[in-house]
Design an enzyme around this catalytic site. Structure first.
Site: not given
Ligand code: PLP
Length: 371
Positions: A44, A263
Site C-alpha cells: 500500500k 526561520y
Molecule cells: C499495513 C498492514 C500490514 C503490513 O504491516 P507491516 O507492519 O508494514 O508489516 C498488514 N496487514 C494490515 C491489515 C495492514 O494494514
C-alpha cells in the site's frame, strides 16, 4: 553486474536509492521465518513510498503471489503491473463501486456484516467471487466487531454466495513482544476461527512474524520489514537495509558570532562555525520535527542539523567536515543512519519517513527488478 534503473527528476537536489535485491532478500528472510505459510506482501501507499512498480515486480519475481493494498485505486494500478497476482483491498467495499472489484479482479477485505451482505448479494446476482473477512480482535479500527463475529458464527449462511478466501485480523502491539494484548488478540482470533466457516487464516504482519509460529496461521503479510524497517523495537534488525537518501550541498558559509540561522532564529552560534545549506526540506519528507534534532553524515562524519527545517532547505553544521564543498552529497539515510534511526530523531516511526519521501528526488533502483 548490478542492474540500475533511474527515474524521476534529473536536476533535483537529492538521490533516493532503493535496493530491490535487498527487498527480494528480505522477502526470503521473512518467508523463511514462517515455513509452510504463504508469504503475502503489503504494498500500500505506493509500496511504502518506494514505488509500486519496482517493488511489486521485485516481490513477484521473489515468489510473492498475494498483495495487500489500501485502496481500490492502488489495486487497479497493481493489476496493470501484475496480471496474475491476487490483490486484496484492505479498505473494503465502501471505497469503490462493486463492479470495479470484478473488472480488475480485486479481492475486497470485508470489514463489517453490511459488507458481507452486500458482497454475498452481489455474487449471487452476478457470479461468485472471492473475498477476505477481517475480524477486529482488539484494534477497534477495521473489521467485524466481536458481536458481529458471534452473529456470523451463529448464522454461517450469511457467507453463502462468495468464496471466503481468507480470514484476517491485525495486531496492535506486535512490535512489543511482551505486550499482553498480543496473546489476547491471538486467543480471540483462534477462538473466532474455531466457530466460523473454515478458511485460511492470517494474523501476522512484519512484527507478528517474529512473535513465533503460533502467530503465523496460514499466511503472513509483512510490509515494513520488506523495506528494511526493524520489526521489533529495541532489538537487532534482521532485515537488509533497502533505502539510501543523499542530498546535495547548495552553499557553504562561515558564520561568526553573534549569528542565528534560519526561520525563527531558532539556532544561535556560540562559536564561529561552517554552515552548509542542503537541497531538501519538509516538502521532500524531511520532517520539520527534525529541526534542531536531526543528523546527517558526510562520509563517516556526523553533521548536525542546525535551525529549522524549511520547505526546500535544511542547514547543517559542517565545521567538523572541512573538505565539504557545494555540490557534494550528504547522507540522510545510509550506512551511518538507517530509516528507523532518522525516524527516532524526528519523533516518529520509519513507516512515516518512508511514506513521506518526496517526489523531487532522482530515484535509483538497484537490482534484478529494476527494469
Ligand atoms: C499495513 C498492514 C500490514 C503490513 O504491516 P507491516 O507492519 O508494514 O508489516 C498488514 N496487514 C494490515 C491489515 C495492514 O494494514
Amino acid at each position: 553486474m548490478t542492474q540500475i534503473a533511474e527515474t524521476g527528476p534529473v536536476h533535483g537536489g537529492g538521490v533516493l536509492t532503493v535496493d530491490l535485491d535487498a527487498i527480494a532478500a528480505n522477502y526470503s528472510i521473512l518467508a523463511g521465518h514462517a515455513p509452510g505459510c504463504e508469504a503475502a506482501a503489503a504494498v500500500k501507499a505506493d509500496g511504502y513510498g518506494l514505488g509500486l512498480g519496482p517493488v511489486a515486480r521485485t516481490l513477484w519475481a521473489a515468489g510473492c503471489r498475494s498483495f495487500f493494498v489500501a485502496t481500490a485505486d492502488e489495486g487497479i494500478a497493481l493489476r496493470a503491473l501484475l496480471n496474475q497476482a491476487t490483490i486484496a483491498v484492505l479498505s473494503g467495499l465502501i471505497a469503490a463501486p462493486l463492479g470495479l472489484f470484478r473488472e480488475y479482479r480485486l479481492l475486497p477485505v470485508l470489514n463489517d456484516l453490511g459488507q458481507v451482505a452486500t458482497w454475498a448479494q452481489y455474487c449471487r446476482d452476478t457470479g461468485t467471487l472471492p473475498a477476505a473477512l477481517h475480524l477486529d480482535t482488539g484494534m477497534a479500527r477495521l473489521g467485524l466487531t466481536p458481536a458481529e463475529t458471534a452473529t456470523l458464527a451463529a448464522e454461517p449462511n450469511r457467507l453463502d454466495g462468495f468464496d471466503l478466501r481468507w480470514i484476517v485480523s491485525h495486531l496492535a502491539c506486535a512490535d512489543q513482544p511482551e505486550h499482553p494484548l498480543n496473546a489476547v488478540q491471538h486467543d480471540a482470533f483462534a477462538g473466532a476461527l474455531a466457530r466460523l466457516k473454515p478458511a485460511p487464516a492470517s494474523l501476522a504482519a512484519s512484527s507478528g512474524i517474529f512473535l513465533g509460529p503460533d502467530w503465523h496461521f496460514d499466511m503472513v503479510r509483512p510490509g515494513a520489514a520488506l523495506y528494511g524497517l526493524a520489526p521489533q523495537a529495541g532489538r537487532p534488525n534482521p532485515m537488509r537495509p533497502v533505502v539510501q537518501l543523499q542530498v546535495k550541498i547548495l552553499q557553504i558559509r562561515d558564520v561568526d558570532t553573534p549569528q542565528t540561522v534560519g526561520y525563527g532564529a531558532a539556532h544561535r552560534f556560540a562559536v564561529p562555525a561552517r554552515v552548509a545549506t542542503v537541497a531538501a526540506g519538509y516538502a521532500d519528507g524531511c520532517l520539520r520535527s527534525l529541526s534542531g534534532r536531526g543528523t546527517a553524515h558526510i562520509g563517516d562524519i556526523a553533521v548536525p542539523l542546525v535551525g529549522r527545517v524549511s520547505m526546500d532547505l535544511m542547514t547543517l553544521d559542517v565545521t567538523q567536515a572541512p573538505a565539504a564543498r557545494p555540490g557534494d552529497m550528504i547522507d540522510l539515510i545510509g550506512p551511518n543512519q538507517d530509516v528507523d534511526a532518522l525516524a527516532a530523531r524526528a519523533g516518529t516511526i520509519g513507516y512515516e519517513i518512508l511514506t513521506a519521501l518526496g517526489r523531487r528526488y532522482r530515484r535509483r533502483y538497484l537490482g534484478g527488478g529494476a527494469s
